[in-house]
Motif scaffolding. Structure first.
Motif, short mmCIF file in Angstrom:
data_model
loop_
_atom_site.label_atom_id
_atom_site.label_comp_id
_atom_site.label_asym_id
_atom_site.label_seq_id
_atom_site.Cartn_x
_atom_site.Cartn_y
_atom_site.Cartn_z
N ALA A 157 8.13 -7.21 -4.31
CA ALA A 157 8.55 -6.27 -5.35
C ALA A 157 7.72 -6.47 -6.62
CB ALA A 157 10.03 -6.44 -5.65
N ASP A 158 7.49 -7.72 -7.02
CA ASP A 158 6.70 -7.99 -8.22
C ASP A 158 5.27 -7.50 -8.04
OD1 ASP A 158 8.91 -9.12 -9.39
OD2 ASP A 158 8.24 -11.19 -9.14
N ASN A 159 4.66 -7.79 -6.89
CA ASN A 159 3.27 -7.41 -6.65
C ASN A 159 3.10 -5.91 -6.52
OD1 ASN A 159 2.36 -10.06 -6.69
ND2 ASN A 159 2.57 -10.32 -4.50
N ALA A 160 4.12 -5.22 -6.01
CA ALA A 160 4.03 -3.78 -5.78
C ALA A 160 4.64 -2.96 -6.91
CB ALA A 160 4.72 -3.43 -4.46
N ASN A 161 5.19 -3.62 -7.91
CA ASN A 161 5.88 -2.93 -9.00
C ASN A 161 7.03 -2.07 -8.45
OD1 ASN A 161 6.47 -2.25 -11.64
ND2 ASN A 161 5.09 -0.50 -11.65
N ALA A 162 7.82 -2.69 -7.57
CA ALA A 162 9.00 -2.04 -7.00
C ALA A 162 10.23 -2.83 -7.45
CB ALA A 162 8.91 -2.00 -5.47
N GLU A 180 0.84 -1.20 0.00
CA GLU A 180 0.00 0.00 0.00
C GLU A 180 0.88 1.25 0.00
OE1 GLU A 180 -2.66 -0.21 3.37
OE2 GLU A 180 -3.53 -2.10 2.66
N ALA A 181 1.96 1.24 0.76
CA ALA A 181 2.88 2.38 0.82
C ALA A 181 3.52 2.62 -0.55
CB ALA A 181 3.94 2.16 1.89
N VAL A 182 3.93 1.54 -1.21
CA VAL A 182 4.53 1.67 -2.55
C VAL A 182 3.52 2.30 -3.51
CG1 VAL A 182 5.40 0.40 -4.56
CG2 VAL A 182 6.18 -0.21 -2.25
N GLN A 183 2.28 1.83 -3.45
CA GLN A 183 1.22 2.37 -4.32
C GLN A 183 1.02 3.87 -4.05
OE1 GLN A 183 -0.45 0.48 -6.81
NE2 GLN A 183 -0.83 2.58 -7.41
N LYS A 184 1.02 4.23 -2.79
CA LYS A 184 0.84 5.63 -2.40
C LYS A 184 1.99 6.49 -2.95
CE LYS A 184 -0.69 8.08 1.72
NZ LYS A 184 -0.88 8.03 3.16
N SER A 238 8.83 7.58 -8.95
CA SER A 238 9.04 6.55 -9.96
C SER A 238 9.33 5.20 -9.32
CB SER A 238 10.23 6.95 -10.85
OG SER A 238 10.64 5.86 -11.64
N SER A 239 8.76 4.14 -9.91
CA SER A 239 9.02 2.79 -9.40
C SER A 239 10.50 2.44 -9.49
CB SER A 239 8.17 1.75 -10.15
OG SER A 239 8.49 1.76 -11.52
N LYS A 240 11.25 3.14 -10.35
CA LYS A 240 12.70 2.91 -10.47
C LYS A 240 13.45 3.36 -9.23
CE LYS A 240 12.78 3.26 -15.45
NZ LYS A 240 12.84 4.17 -16.56
N GLU A 241 12.81 4.17 -8.39
CA GLU A 241 13.45 4.70 -7.19
C GLU A 241 12.96 4.01 -5.92
OE1 GLU A 241 14.32 9.21 -7.92
OE2 GLU A 241 12.25 8.77 -8.47
N ILE A 242 12.11 2.99 -6.07
CA ILE A 242 11.51 2.30 -4.93
C ILE A 242 12.05 0.87 -4.87
CG2 ILE A 242 9.36 1.52 -3.87
CD1 ILE A 242 7.96 3.80 -5.44
N TYR A 243 12.63 0.51 -3.72
CA TYR A 243 13.22 -0.80 -3.54
C TYR A 243 12.64 -1.50 -2.33
CZ TYR A 243 16.76 0.77 -6.83
OH TYR A 243 17.39 1.23 -7.96
N VAL A 244 12.63 -2.83 -2.40
CA VAL A 244 12.18 -3.67 -1.30
C VAL A 244 13.34 -4.60 -0.96
CG1 VAL A 244 10.54 -5.46 -0.62
CG2 VAL A 244 9.80 -3.59 -2.11
#
Length: 115
Positions: A44-49, A15-19, A26-32
């Motif tokens: 990561a796959d489910n959140a597009n991270a 939910e945080a990634v979606q927010k 950008s999803s390119k700047e979000i890591y798990v």
């Protein structure tokens, strides 16, 4: 230094990634990152991270990680994207306890997005 937030609940992390993405990060700047590679990849796959892999690490660090323990590998990944050795050690211990890290490398003020 990148923004980092710890989660124990995978759904809340997604939910945080979606927010973040809804607010222009950008999803390119979000890591798990977690201790469990399968869990990390699934979230990561489910959140597009992203996961921290070869493209974010130099080859020397990557090759060294192949022969190191999991904790060493996670600390090296955290240091590679901008955390101090001390911070990386603390976050790795938190992952030992089952926490998953959400990391944003953007210079945006993401704290106000995830309030």
């Amino acid at each position: 230094m990148p923004y980092i937030k710890e989660f124990t609940n995978d759904e809340k992390l997604m939910e945080a990634v979606q927010k973040l993405q809804n607010n222009g990060i950008s999803s390119k700047e979000i890591y798990v990152l977690s201790h469990d590679d399968d869990r990390t990849k699934r979230i990561a796959d489910n959140a597009n991270a992203n996961t921290i892999g070869l493209s974010e690490q130099d080859v020397k660090t990557f090759v060294g990680n192949i022969f190191s323990k999991k904790g060493d590998e996670l600390r090296a990944k955290l240091q590679e994207i901008g955390f101090s050795e001390e911070d990386a050690h603390e976050y790795e211990e938190d992952m030992d306890e089952g926490k998953v890290l959400l990391i944003v490398t953007s210079n945006e003020n993401v704290e106000h997005i995830l309030v």
